[in-house]
Motif scaffolding. Structure first.
Motif, PDB file in Angstrom:
ATOM      1  N   SER A   5       0.845  -1.186   0.000  1.00 47.34           N
ATOM      2  CA  SER A   5       0.000   0.000   0.000  1.00 47.34           C
ATOM      3  C   SER A   5       0.891   1.250   0.000  1.00 47.34           C
ATOM      4  CB  SER A   5      -0.919  -0.006   1.228  1.00 47.34           C
ATOM      5  OG  SER A   5      -0.146   0.029   2.419  1.00 47.34           O
ATOM      6  N   SER A   6       0.300   2.390  -0.074  1.00 47.51           N
ATOM      7  CA  SER A   6       1.035   3.667  -0.050  1.00 47.51           C
ATOM      8  C   SER A   6       1.995   3.815  -1.231  1.00 47.51           C
ATOM      9  CB  SER A   6       1.810   3.810   1.274  1.00 47.51           C
ATOM     10  OG  SER A   6       0.941   3.694   2.371  1.00 47.51           O
ATOM     11  N   GLY A   7       1.560   3.346  -2.408  1.00 51.68           N
ATOM     12  CA  GLY A   7       2.332   3.601  -3.615  1.00 51.68           C
ATOM     13  C   GLY A   7       3.320   2.541  -4.032  1.00 51.68           C
ATOM     14  N   TYR A   8       3.487   1.475  -3.256  1.00 48.14           N
ATOM     15  CA  TYR A   8       4.458   0.434  -3.608  1.00 48.14           C
ATOM     16  C   TYR A   8       3.918  -0.558  -4.633  1.00 48.14           C
ATOM     17  CZ  TYR A   8       7.631   1.894   0.130  1.00 48.14           C
ATOM     18  OH  TYR A   8       8.513   2.603   0.909  1.00 48.14           O
ATOM     19  N   ARG A   9       2.591  -0.688  -4.701  1.00 49.21           N
ATOM     20  CA  ARG A   9       2.009  -1.699  -5.606  1.00 49.21           C
ATOM     21  C   ARG A   9       2.451  -1.495  -7.046  1.00 49.21           C
ATOM     22  NH1 ARG A   9       1.256  -5.114  -8.595  1.00 49.21           N
ATOM     23  NH2 ARG A   9      -0.657  -6.228  -9.141  1.00 49.21           N
ATOM     24  N   GLU A  10       2.505  -0.262  -7.481  1.00 52.42           N
ATOM     25  CA  GLU A  10       2.814   0.025  -8.880  1.00 52.42           C
ATOM     26  C   GLU A  10       4.275  -0.269  -9.235  1.00 52.42           C
ATOM     27  OE1 GLU A  10       1.180   2.086  -6.809  1.00 52.42           O
ATOM     28  OE2 GLU A  10      -0.807   1.644  -7.648  1.00 52.42           O
ATOM     29  N   LYS A  11       5.104  -0.484  -8.229  1.00 49.24           N
ATOM     30  CA  LYS A  11       6.535  -0.707  -8.469  1.00 49.24           C
ATOM     31  C   LYS A  11       6.893  -2.178  -8.636  1.00 49.24           C
ATOM     32  CE  LYS A  11       7.860   3.348  -5.724  1.00 49.24           C
ATOM     33  NZ  LYS A  11       8.674   3.834  -4.571  1.00 49.24           N
ATOM     34  N   VAL A  12       5.915  -3.075  -8.408  1.00 49.34           N
ATOM     35  CA  VAL A  12       6.252  -4.505  -8.344  1.00 49.34           C
ATOM     36  C   VAL A  12       5.282  -5.363  -9.155  1.00 49.34           C
ATOM     37  CG1 VAL A  12       7.170  -4.169  -6.013  1.00 49.34           C
ATOM     38  CG2 VAL A  12       4.837  -5.021  -6.304  1.00 49.34           C
ATOM     39  N   LYS A  13       5.696  -6.612  -9.318  1.00 45.62           N
ATOM     40  CA  LYS A  13       4.840  -7.642  -9.895  1.00 45.62           C
ATOM     41  C   LYS A  13       4.479  -8.619  -8.776  1.00 45.62           C
ATOM     42  CE  LYS A  13       5.688  -5.870 -13.959  1.00 45.62           C
ATOM     43  NZ  LYS A  13       4.676  -5.015 -14.616  1.00 45.62           N
ATOM     44  N   ILE A  14       3.187  -8.889  -8.631  1.00 47.47           N
ATOM     45  CA  ILE A  14       2.718  -9.843  -7.617  1.00 47.47           C
ATOM     46  C   ILE A  14       2.469 -11.191  -8.289  1.00 47.47           C
ATOM     47  CG2 ILE A  14       0.835 -10.470  -6.063  1.00 47.47           C
ATOM     48  CD1 ILE A  14       0.356  -7.552  -5.517  1.00 47.47           C
ATOM     49  N   ALA A  15       3.012 -12.235  -7.665  1.00 49.32           N
ATOM     50  CA  ALA A  15       2.699 -13.607  -8.070  1.00 49.32           C
ATOM     51  C   ALA A  15       2.005 -14.290  -6.901  1.00 49.32           C
ATOM     52  CB  ALA A  15       3.977 -14.360  -8.434  1.00 49.32           C
ATOM     53  N   THR A  16       0.836 -14.849  -7.159  1.00 51.28           N
ATOM     54  CA  THR A  16       0.190 -15.665  -6.135  1.00 51.28           C
ATOM     55  C   THR A  16      -0.452 -16.867  -6.806  1.00 51.28           C
ATOM     56  OG1 THR A  16      -1.177 -15.624  -4.131  1.00 51.28           O
ATOM     57  CG2 THR A  16      -2.074 -14.512  -6.085  1.00 51.28           C
ATOM     58  N   LYS A  17      -1.017 -17.772  -5.983  1.00 51.03           N
ATOM     59  CA  LYS A  17      -1.334 -19.101  -6.508  1.00 51.03           C
ATOM     60  C   LYS A  17      -2.717 -19.591  -6.087  1.00 51.03           C
ATOM     61  CE  LYS A  17       3.569 -20.072  -5.693  1.00 51.03           C
ATOM     62  NZ  LYS A  17       3.778 -19.134  -4.564  1.00 51.03           N
ATOM     63  N   LEU A  18      -3.316 -20.357  -6.993  1.00 52.71           N
ATOM     64  CA  LEU A  18      -4.601 -21.012  -6.756  1.00 52.71           C
ATOM     65  C   LEU A  18      -4.343 -22.471  -6.383  1.00 52.71           C
ATOM     66  CD1 LEU A  18      -7.792 -20.863  -7.137  1.00 52.71           C
ATOM     67  CD2 LEU A  18      -7.349 -21.830  -9.406  1.00 52.71           C
ATOM     68  N   PRO A  19      -4.766 -22.915  -5.192  1.00 52.63           N
ATOM     69  CA  PRO A  19      -4.508 -24.302  -4.786  1.00 52.63           C
ATOM     70  C   PRO A  19      -5.510 -25.273  -5.413  1.00 52.63           C
ATOM     71  CG  PRO A  19      -5.627 -23.118  -3.034  1.00 52.63           C
ATOM     72  CD  PRO A  19      -5.389 -22.123  -4.121  1.00 52.63           C
ATOM     73  N   ASP A  48      -0.392  -9.977 -11.353  1.00 55.58           N
ATOM     74  CA  ASP A  48       0.526  -9.972 -12.494  1.00 55.58           C
ATOM     75  C   ASP A  48       0.859 -11.388 -12.963  1.00 55.58           C
ATOM     76  OD1 ASP A  48       1.426  -6.972 -12.547  1.00 55.58           O
ATOM     77  OD2 ASP A  48       1.559  -7.589 -10.453  1.00 55.58           O
ATOM     78  N   TYR A  49       1.155 -12.267 -12.020  1.00 50.04           N
ATOM     79  CA  TYR A  49       1.555 -13.639 -12.348  1.00 50.04           C
ATOM     80  C   TYR A  49       0.744 -14.593 -11.469  1.00 50.04           C
ATOM     81  CZ  TYR A  49       5.381 -11.703 -15.069  1.00 50.04           C
ATOM     82  OH  TYR A  49       6.116 -11.025 -16.029  1.00 50.04           O
ATOM     83  N   TYR A  50      -0.222 -15.282 -12.096  1.00 46.33           N
ATOM     84  CA  TYR A  50      -1.121 -16.159 -11.344  1.00 46.33           C
ATOM     85  C   TYR A  50      -0.813 -17.608 -11.690  1.00 46.33           C
ATOM     86  CZ  TYR A  50      -5.398 -17.224  -8.745  1.00 46.33           C
ATOM     87  OH  TYR A  50      -6.294 -17.668  -7.805  1.00 46.33           O
ATOM     88  N   LEU A  51      -0.579 -18.415 -10.649  1.00 46.17           N
ATOM     89  CA  LEU A  51      -0.148 -19.792 -10.844  1.00 46.17           C
ATOM     90  C   LEU A  51      -1.167 -20.801 -10.336  1.00 46.17           C
ATOM     91  CD1 LEU A  51       2.459 -17.994  -9.458  1.00 46.17           C
ATOM     92  CD2 LEU A  51       3.664 -20.026 -10.241  1.00 46.17           C
ATOM     93  N   ILE A  52      -1.286 -21.919 -11.055  1.00 50.54           N
ATOM     94  CA  ILE A  52      -1.920 -23.103 -10.492  1.00 50.54           C
ATOM     95  C   ILE A  52      -0.860 -23.706  -9.565  1.00 50.54           C
ATOM     96  CG2 ILE A  52      -3.052 -25.301 -10.941  1.00 50.54           C
ATOM     97  CD1 ILE A  52      -4.506 -22.888 -12.120  1.00 50.54           C
ATOM     98  N   HIS A  53      -1.175 -23.837  -8.316  1.00 49.64           N
ATOM     99  CA  HIS A  53      -0.183 -24.110  -7.284  1.00 49.64           C
ATOM    100  C   HIS A  53       0.132 -25.604  -7.125  1.00 49.64           C
ATOM    101  CE1 HIS A  53       1.105 -23.143  -2.834  1.00 49.64           C
ATOM    102  NE2 HIS A  53       2.118 -23.491  -3.607  1.00 49.64           N
ATOM    103  N   MET A  54       1.415 -25.910  -7.116  1.00 42.26           N
ATOM    104  CA  MET A  54       1.900 -27.223  -6.716  1.00 42.26           C
ATOM    105  C   MET A  54       1.310 -28.368  -7.529  1.00 42.26           C
ATOM    106  SD  MET A  54       2.320 -28.487  -2.750  1.00 42.26           S
ATOM    107  CE  MET A  54       0.748 -29.331  -2.607  1.00 42.26           C
ATOM    108  N   ASN A 104      -0.757 -12.844 -16.412  1.00 41.42           N
ATOM    109  CA  ASN A 104      -0.015 -13.999 -16.927  1.00 41.42           C
ATOM    110  C   ASN A 104      -0.457 -15.252 -16.196  1.00 41.42           C
ATOM    111  OD1 ASN A 104       2.332 -12.557 -18.594  1.00 41.42           O
ATOM    112  ND2 ASN A 104       2.101 -11.470 -16.646  1.00 41.42           N
ATOM    113  N   ILE A 105      -0.613 -16.349 -16.914  1.00 39.76           N
ATOM    114  CA  ILE A 105      -1.073 -17.613 -16.342  1.00 39.76           C
ATOM    115  C   ILE A 105       0.071 -18.619 -16.356  1.00 39.76           C
ATOM    116  CG2 ILE A 105      -2.721 -19.518 -16.566  1.00 39.76           C
ATOM    117  CD1 ILE A 105      -4.550 -17.539 -18.116  1.00 39.76           C
ATOM    118  N   GLY A 106       0.350 -19.197 -15.195  1.00 42.11           N
ATOM    119  CA  GLY A 106       1.444 -20.167 -15.093  1.00 42.11           C
ATOM    120  C   GLY A 106       1.135 -21.260 -14.083  1.00 42.11           C
ATOM    121  N   PHE A 107       2.150 -22.019 -13.728  1.00 42.33           N
ATOM    122  CA  PHE A 107       1.981 -23.091 -12.741  1.00 42.33           C
ATOM    123  C   PHE A 107       3.278 -23.307 -11.978  1.00 42.33           C
ATOM    124  CE2 PHE A 107       3.826 -25.233 -16.347  1.00 42.33           C
ATOM    125  CZ  PHE A 107       4.556 -26.301 -15.839  1.00 42.33           C
TER     126      PHE A 107
END
Length: 391
Positions: free
Chosen positions: A65-79, A106-112, A142-145
């Motif tokens: 928050s507070s302006g940092y979101r725009e500086k990065v790429k977030i990767a998280t995962k769907l179990p 930004d980068y969404y993964l099918i997890h494990m 982006n879609i990944g695993f």
């Protein structure tokens, strides 16, 4: 901080990514660490729905928050093992957006993923089609695993869908384990960016190495830590885009950033590469089972991931891994449609005819079953699978 361009979309990603799973338990300290990493050039942050029961995504969201979101790429995962309907996937995704305080991932993964049937389930439920719709709307970029399984399953999965990136476990001990070097090369040949996880095996390539390994490293360069040796080995591979490091202190962050400032592909000398060959020989000589992970024993007609079984028990003894049984369940498909445990072995002997190391595979699998499974193993896994509704 060196960056590498994602050839799929042009993103300039820091070669050092922040694996958030091992963030400090103190949330204020974790936020300060994340923001310091951003200020020093780290722009890829990896988390997951299940990390710390969801709190991990919340902390990352607060930090950005507070302006940092725009500086990065977030990767998280769907179990996938928690997804038994398309609605379930949609609920999880909505929760993730809320936790991370963002309107897109930004980068969404099918997890494990551990085997092809687990991916096929996502296709049959309509999850992949839905993710493509989310991509058209801009909520997924982006879609990944991420992958924990055998080389054969990695090849099946990566060829089954037009992936935009993948995440594999890779380090100098796992060159012939899980996705293996051939999987890394395959992804690169297909133009699929590779994110590397577990570069230090959860710290065990730093804290649990045999003394002879440390002596060999120090003979060449006493100023170079075991962590630096391990990271430089991975960054020496041109096929790798980002290495995820689970940093939980400013000391670790600063050391890794210092290394990442000049770690370029093909920069290790022949003498340095020879040291890794010697180190691996030392380690192999201390392993419980002398398996090199070549995979000639595969596929097993009864679904046993033979190299994976041997890798698990070797880690238990060589690296004194206290979480070895959990890792065994995780990497051998405990939450996938077709587990590949040692107990699946029917002693047909087909594998032994092809083993170049002449390992008594049937005998060793019995040892794995005894030490990694035990009396309460199957009931515990069965209950867990029922809770997660895995068939």
């Amino acid at each position: 901080m060196l960056t590498k361009k994602n050839i799929k979309n042009g993103d300039e990603l820091s070669i050092l990514g922040f694996g958030c799973m091992r963030l400090p338990s103190d949330e204020d300290a974790a936020i300060k660490l994340i923001r310091d990493a951003i200020e020093k050039g780290v722009n890829y942050f990896d988390t997951a729905y299940i990390y710390k029961a969801g709190r991990n995504e919340v902390v990352l969201g607060n930090a950005l928050s507070s302006g940092y979101r725009e500086k990065v790429k977030i990767a998280t995962k769907l179990p996938p093992y928690m997804v038994n309907s398309l609605d379930a996937a949609k609920r999880i995704f909505a929760t993730q957006l809320s936790r991370l305080q963002t309107s897109y991932i930004d980068y969404y993964l099918i997890h494990m993923l551990t085997d092809k049937p687990m991916f096929d389930k996502m296709v049959s439920l309509g999850v992949m089609e839905w993710l493509e719709e989310e991509k058209e709307k801009g909520t997924v970029k982006n879609i990944g695993f991420s992958f924990h399984g055998s080389k054969q399953d990695f090849e099946l999965i990566i060829k089954a869908y037009p992936w935009e990136f993948c995440q594999i476990q890779y380090n100098y001990l796992d060159e012939n384990n899980q996705a293996t070097k051939s999987g890394l090369n395959l992804a690169h040949a297909m133009g699929i960016p590779v994110i590397v996880m577990e570069p230090l095996r959860g710290g065990r390539l730093v804290n649990n190495l045999p003394d002879k390994v440390l002596e060999r490293f120090n003979c060449y360069d006493k100023e170079r830590s075991a962590a630096e040796w391990a990271l430089r080995w991975i960054w020496n591979h041109k096929e790798v885009n980002v290495i995820l490091s689970g940093m939980n202190s400013f000391e670790q962050l600063n050391e890794n950033i210092k290394i990442a400032n000049d770690a370029r592909p093909d920069s290790l000398s022949d003498d340095e590469l020879k040291i890794f060959d010697e180190v691996k020989d030392i380690i192999i000589n201390r392993t419980k089972v002398s398996c090199t992970g070549c995979g000639y024993c595969m596929p097993c007609p009864y679904g046993v991931n033979i190299p994976g079984c041997f890798s698990s028990i070797n880690d238990k003894y060589l690296l004194q891994d206290k979480n070895s049984k959990w890792k065994y369940i995780q990497t051998l498909g405990g939450f996938s449609a077709e587990p590949a445990f040692a107990s699946n072995c029917k002693e047909c002997g087909k594998c032994e005819k092809h083993c170049p190391q002449n390992i008594e595979i049937r005998k060793e699998l019995k040892t794995v079953k005894k030490e990694m499974e035990g009396a309460f193993f199957k009931p515990a896994v069965t209950i867990a699978r029922k809770i997660l509704r895995i068939k």
